[in-house]
Design a protein around this motif. Sequence first.
Motif, PDB file in Angstrom:
ATOM      1  N   TYR A 142     -31.219  -0.457 146.711  1.00  0.00           N
ATOM      2  CA  TYR A 142     -32.638  -0.827 146.811  1.00  0.00           C
ATOM      3  C   TYR A 142     -33.447   0.414 146.458  1.00  0.00           C
ATOM      4  O   TYR A 142     -33.049   1.168 145.559  1.00  0.00           O
ATOM      5  N   ASN A 143     -34.638   0.621 147.055  1.00  0.00           N
ATOM      6  CA  ASN A 143     -35.470   1.791 146.716  1.00  0.00           C
ATOM      7  C   ASN A 143     -35.830   1.843 145.229  1.00  0.00           C
ATOM      8  O   ASN A 143     -36.017   2.928 144.663  1.00  0.00           O
ATOM      9  N   GLY A 144     -35.875   0.699 144.564  1.00  0.00           N
ATOM     10  CA  GLY A 144     -36.182   0.679 143.149  1.00  0.00           C
ATOM     11  C   GLY A 144     -35.040   1.129 142.266  1.00  0.00           C
ATOM     12  O   GLY A 144     -35.216   1.264 141.050  1.00  0.00           O
ATOM     13  N   GLY A 145     -33.862   1.324 142.847  1.00  0.00           N
ATOM     14  CA  GLY A 145     -32.745   1.847 142.082  1.00  0.00           C
ATOM     15  C   GLY A 145     -31.696   0.822 141.699  1.00  0.00           C
ATOM     16  O   GLY A 145     -30.624   1.189 141.211  1.00  0.00           O
ATOM     17  N   ALA A 146     -31.994  -0.466 141.920  1.00  0.00           N
ATOM     18  CA  ALA A 146     -31.021  -1.515 141.605  1.00  0.00           C
ATOM     19  C   ALA A 146     -31.521  -2.384 140.452  1.00  0.00           C
ATOM     20  O   ALA A 146     -31.251  -3.585 140.413  1.00  0.00           O
ATOM     21  N   ILE A 147     -32.253  -1.764 139.523  1.00  0.00           N
ATOM     22  CA  ILE A 147     -32.727  -2.470 138.337  1.00  0.00           C
ATOM     23  C   ILE A 147     -31.968  -1.907 137.135  1.00  0.00           C
ATOM     24  O   ILE A 147     -32.064  -0.719 136.828  1.00  0.00           O
ATOM     25  N   MET A 148     -31.206  -2.761 136.462  1.00  0.00           N
ATOM     26  CA  MET A 148     -30.435  -2.312 135.303  1.00  0.00           C
ATOM     27  C   MET A 148     -31.317  -2.309 134.057  1.00  0.00           C
ATOM     28  O   MET A 148     -32.118  -3.215 133.851  1.00  0.00           O
ATOM     29  N   ALA A 149     -31.161  -1.278 133.244  1.00  0.00           N
ATOM     30  CA  ALA A 149     -31.954  -1.162 132.027  1.00  0.00           C
ATOM     31  C   ALA A 149     -31.707  -2.365 131.121  1.00  0.00           C
ATOM     32  O   ALA A 149     -30.554  -2.744 130.898  1.00  0.00           O
ATOM     33  N   PRO A 150     -32.767  -2.981 130.590  1.00  0.00           N
ATOM     34  CA  PRO A 150     -32.585  -4.157 129.734  1.00  0.00           C
ATOM     35  C   PRO A 150     -31.883  -3.843 128.425  1.00  0.00           C
ATOM     36  O   PRO A 150     -31.397  -4.761 127.753  1.00  0.00           O
ATOM     37  N   GLY A 154     -25.025 -17.200 142.246  1.00  0.00           N
ATOM     38  CA  GLY A 154     -24.891 -16.364 143.425  1.00  0.00           C
ATOM     39  C   GLY A 154     -25.721 -15.109 143.359  1.00  0.00           C
ATOM     40  O   GLY A 154     -26.935 -15.140 143.174  1.00  0.00           O
ATOM     41  N   LYS A 155     -25.050 -13.983 143.480  1.00  0.00           N
ATOM     42  CA  LYS A 155     -25.718 -12.687 143.602  1.00  0.00           C
ATOM     43  C   LYS A 155     -25.751 -11.965 142.258  1.00  0.00           C
ATOM     44  O   LYS A 155     -24.724 -11.799 141.610  1.00  0.00           O
ATOM     45  N   TRP A 156     -26.918 -11.508 141.857  1.00  0.00           N
ATOM     46  CA  TRP A 156     -27.104 -10.723 140.635  1.00  0.00           C
ATOM     47  C   TRP A 156     -27.295  -9.252 140.988  1.00  0.00           C
ATOM     48  O   TRP A 156     -26.514  -8.401 140.615  1.00  0.00           O
ATOM     49  N   HIS A 157     -28.384  -8.929 141.688  1.00  0.00           N
ATOM     50  CA  HIS A 157     -28.636  -7.602 142.254  1.00  0.00           C
ATOM     51  C   HIS A 157     -28.786  -6.511 141.188  1.00  0.00           C
ATOM     52  O   HIS A 157     -28.444  -5.364 141.420  1.00  0.00           O
ATOM     53  N   LEU A 158     -29.299  -6.899 140.027  1.00  0.00           N
ATOM     54  CA  LEU A 158     -29.516  -5.911 138.962  1.00  0.00           C
ATOM     55  C   LEU A 158     -30.920  -6.038 138.373  1.00  0.00           C
ATOM     56  O   LEU A 158     -31.174  -5.597 137.255  1.00  0.00           O
ATOM     57  N   GLY A 159     -31.838  -6.615 139.150  1.00  0.00           N
ATOM     58  CA  GLY A 159     -33.220  -6.754 138.716  1.00  0.00           C
ATOM     59  C   GLY A 159     -33.711  -8.173 138.864  1.00  0.00           C
ATOM     60  O   GLY A 159     -33.090  -9.112 138.370  1.00  0.00           O
ATOM     61  N   ASP A 160     -34.841  -8.335 139.563  1.00  0.00           N
ATOM     62  CA  ASP A 160     -35.372  -9.667 139.856  1.00  0.00           C
ATOM     63  C   ASP A 160     -36.533 -10.062 138.959  1.00  0.00           C
ATOM     64  O   ASP A 160     -37.095 -11.151 139.116  1.00  0.00           O
ATOM     65  N   ASN A 161     -36.937  -9.182 138.065  1.00  0.00           N
ATOM     66  CA  ASN A 161     -38.084  -9.455 137.205  1.00  0.00           C
ATOM     67  C   ASN A 161     -37.727  -9.215 135.747  1.00  0.00           C
ATOM     68  O   ASN A 161     -36.781  -8.499 135.434  1.00  0.00           O
ATOM     69  N   TYR A 162     -38.527  -9.836 134.868  1.00  0.00           N
ATOM     70  CA  TYR A 162     -38.377  -9.576 133.439  1.00  0.00           C
ATOM     71  C   TYR A 162     -38.603  -8.078 133.181  1.00  0.00           C
ATOM     72  O   TYR A 162     -39.494  -7.485 133.753  1.00  0.00           O
ATOM     73  N   PRO A 163     -37.760  -7.416 132.368  1.00  0.00           N
ATOM     74  CA  PRO A 163     -36.731  -7.983 131.491  1.00  0.00           C
ATOM     75  C   PRO A 163     -35.292  -7.740 131.972  1.00  0.00           C
ATOM     76  O   PRO A 163     -34.402  -7.544 131.157  1.00  0.00           O
ATOM     77  N   SER A 164     -35.086  -7.785 133.292  1.00  0.00           N
ATOM     78  CA  SER A 164     -33.755  -7.453 133.829  1.00  0.00           C
ATOM     79  C   SER A 164     -33.098  -8.600 134.578  1.00  0.00           C
ATOM     80  O   SER A 164     -32.063  -8.394 135.212  1.00  0.00           O
ATOM     81  N   ARG A 165     -33.659  -9.788 134.501  1.00  0.00           N
ATOM     82  CA  ARG A 165     -33.060 -10.941 135.181  1.00  0.00           C
ATOM     83  C   ARG A 165     -31.825 -11.428 134.412  1.00  0.00           C
ATOM     84  O   ARG A 165     -31.642 -11.083 133.232  1.00  0.00           O
ATOM     85  N   PRO A 166     -30.991 -12.247 135.037  1.00  0.00           N
ATOM     86  CA  PRO A 166     -29.826 -12.777 134.309  1.00  0.00           C
ATOM     87  C   PRO A 166     -30.202 -13.464 132.997  1.00  0.00           C
ATOM     88  O   PRO A 166     -29.518 -13.307 131.985  1.00  0.00           O
ATOM     89  N   SER A 167     -31.302 -14.223 133.010  1.00  0.00           N
ATOM     90  CA  SER A 167     -31.714 -14.931 131.801  1.00  0.00           C
ATOM     91  C   SER A 167     -32.130 -13.979 130.690  1.00  0.00           C
ATOM     92  O   SER A 167     -32.106 -14.342 129.513  1.00  0.00           O
ATOM     93  N   PRO A 198     -30.020   8.903 129.948  1.00  0.00           N
ATOM     94  CA  PRO A 198     -31.376   8.512 129.530  1.00  0.00           C
ATOM     95  C   PRO A 198     -32.013   7.457 130.418  1.00  0.00           C
ATOM     96  O   PRO A 198     -33.226   7.496 130.668  1.00  0.00           O
ATOM     97  N   ASN A 199     -31.225   6.500 130.915  1.00  0.00           N
ATOM     98  CA  ASN A 199     -31.807   5.435 131.734  1.00  0.00           C
ATOM     99  C   ASN A 199     -32.194   5.908 133.136  1.00  0.00           C
ATOM    100  O   ASN A 199     -32.873   5.166 133.866  1.00  0.00           O
ATOM    101  N   LEU A 200     -31.786   7.120 133.518  1.00  0.00           N
ATOM    102  CA  LEU A 200     -32.284   7.716 134.759  1.00  0.00           C
ATOM    103  C   LEU A 200     -33.554   8.501 134.496  1.00  0.00           C
ATOM    104  O   LEU A 200     -34.479   8.509 135.310  1.00  0.00           O
ATOM    105  N   HIS A 201     -33.614   9.184 133.361  1.00  0.00           N
ATOM    106  CA  HIS A 201     -34.823   9.939 133.006  1.00  0.00           C
ATOM    107  C   HIS A 201     -35.971   9.006 132.626  1.00  0.00           C
ATOM    108  O   HIS A 201     -37.144   9.346 132.827  1.00  0.00           O
ATOM    109  N   HIS A 202     -35.627   7.855 132.075  1.00  0.00           N
ATOM    110  CA  HIS A 202     -36.637   6.855 131.713  1.00  0.00           C
ATOM    111  C   HIS A 202     -36.228   5.532 132.349  1.00  0.00           C
ATOM    112  O   HIS A 202     -35.739   4.625 131.667  1.00  0.00           O
ATOM    113  N   PRO A 203     -36.410   5.406 133.656  1.00  0.00           N
ATOM    114  CA  PRO A 203     -35.892   4.233 134.369  1.00  0.00           C
ATOM    115  C   PRO A 203     -36.584   2.955 133.931  1.00  0.00           C
ATOM    116  O   PRO A 203     -37.733   2.972 133.472  1.00  0.00           O
ATOM    117  N   PRO A 204     -35.882   1.835 134.062  1.00  0.00           N
ATOM    118  CA  PRO A 204     -36.467   0.545 133.673  1.00  0.00           C
ATOM    119  C   PRO A 204     -37.688   0.218 134.520  1.00  0.00           C
ATOM    120  O   PRO A 204     -37.747   0.539 135.712  1.00  0.00           O
TER     121      PRO A 204
END
Length: 582
Positions: A96-104, A124-137, A459-465
């Motif tokens: 959590y803490n904004g750190g469970a969003i995977m780069a699109p 079931g469980k995704w846990h890699l981002g709940d908003n666009y552009p990181s949702r399962p879809s 790079p995805n840590l220096h420029h987080p999603p």
Amino acid sequence: MNHKNILPLFLFFLTLSCQKKSETVPPNVILIITDDQGYGDLGLHNNPNIITPAIDAFARQSIRFNNFHVSPVCAPTRSSLMTGRYSLRTGVRDTYNGGAIMAPSEVTLAEMLKKVNYSTGIFGKWHLGDNYPSRPSDQGFDESLIHLAGGMGQVGDFTNFFKKNTSYFDPVLWHNNKQKAYEGYCSDIFTDNAIEFIESNQNQPFFCYLSFNAPHTPLQVPDKYYQMYKDINPSKDIDPELLPDDGMTEKNDEDARRVYAMVTNIDDNLNKLFQKIEKLGIAENTIVIFMTDNGPQQPRYVAGMRGRKGSVYRGGIRVPFFMRYPSRFKNNQEVDQMTAHIDLLPTLSQLCGAPLPNDRKIDGRSFIPALEGQTLPQRSFFSYWARKFPEMYNNVALQKGDYKLVGKTDFDASLQQFELYNLKKDPFEKINLVDQDEERATSLKTEMDELIFELSNAPNLHHPPRISVGTPFENPVYLNRNDAGGQRGVWNQDELYSYWTVDMEKGLYNIKFKFLEPLPEGGDMMLEMGQSINVKHNPQPDQDVLVWKSVSFAKGPFDFTPFYRKGRNNYFPFWVEIDKID
């Protein structure tokens, strides 16, 4: 021609045709993962107190990977599973803490398989981002039925949070990004919908990701299953040497009973799924995988291994992994070579004829050679767990061959304060060899340092999603507590100063701020975005929702920082709805 000769010839060509067809039709893939189910939570692994006949039977019909590793916690494991990369490369650095969003920009298993015409679904469980552009879809899934955040009823899962002790029952879930109310128990719902997806796609290659949120906390389970365990002693008939060193309290025993009940419910659901693929006649050409995401959260039997969830010791990162693919590999065999979650994407790439992404580093490797009797080349496997980013050198490990270096110490610790284990001779990680083998420990620490530096500079840590706001792909946008950053430990506190990182589109917006408790009257609702601050006085008492209409925002990346200020106190919204109206 003699009719007696025609039939054998016909059968020969028919058999040849079927063989050719089975060789050319890509396999279906069903990936099953459970949440916080440890290595010891199976009857197969010598636990006499748990009932798992379906999973045990499936494992005996499968290839059993006895040395399979994951990350110590859930979101990092899931990002590596989806991408074949260490989680830090993907932007996932926390649960959590904004750190469970995977780069699109990451290429997922679903995206890889879609390129070769697979239908894809997650349940079931995704846990890699709940908003666009990181949702399962947004990441390759045609159908998605998920809960938000890291767990049902957690603060980020705001549609079920207020249900408290019943959040696993009759939940409000997100089907293809729309809220929908369901009846029943969560694991049953996810399984039934996964089976419907399989039935609908049985005539074409499909990828079904059945990702249970159970047996993660809260430990809620239908009473039918709890009754099976309410009177058991979870430690009965288990060698005390294989139980937690600090013993089992009554709370630990009760937690174990509930976890076992939740696992038995999963076992019944998987029995339904296994029977369905047999009935549909697709079992031969379907890859079915069962695994868990990390070790157990609560103390209980974990086959004598040290540590549990969150730990880089084996109890936290060694999990069950069973794979069945009847048309390609013989069943009932074991693989003792070291394998890991990062290996799944390159393995399925090879089995499904789907090209690997070639514009990024893939940390994993295909384990098919191990299934064909070959020895995999020695490689290093890095593990860590800490909030935000890796801590020097707290809860980090590097395994190479039979040896593993563990850091549970300070950033400036000497080599002698590290731990070195020979896992082949000492699978329970009890005999520290760092003083006897200083040369090996030095070599492993040098490699560990290089890898920590490389991953921490991804790079995805220096420029987080960022969460995109105001796009046609998601409107309105709900910002939840799981994705709020800033200070450590953003959870269900009333008084808090935090923010969400967003990428805003220019326009007019309506905003709804929802708080956990009614606000003190006479304060000011404030929203900081870059160099712009909007303020609105609140003279009304006992309000937990504040609404702003027709607010104008500029385009750009911002820290979206809302808070209600009364005197010296700051109150952070529980969630925010942002609706672009123009």
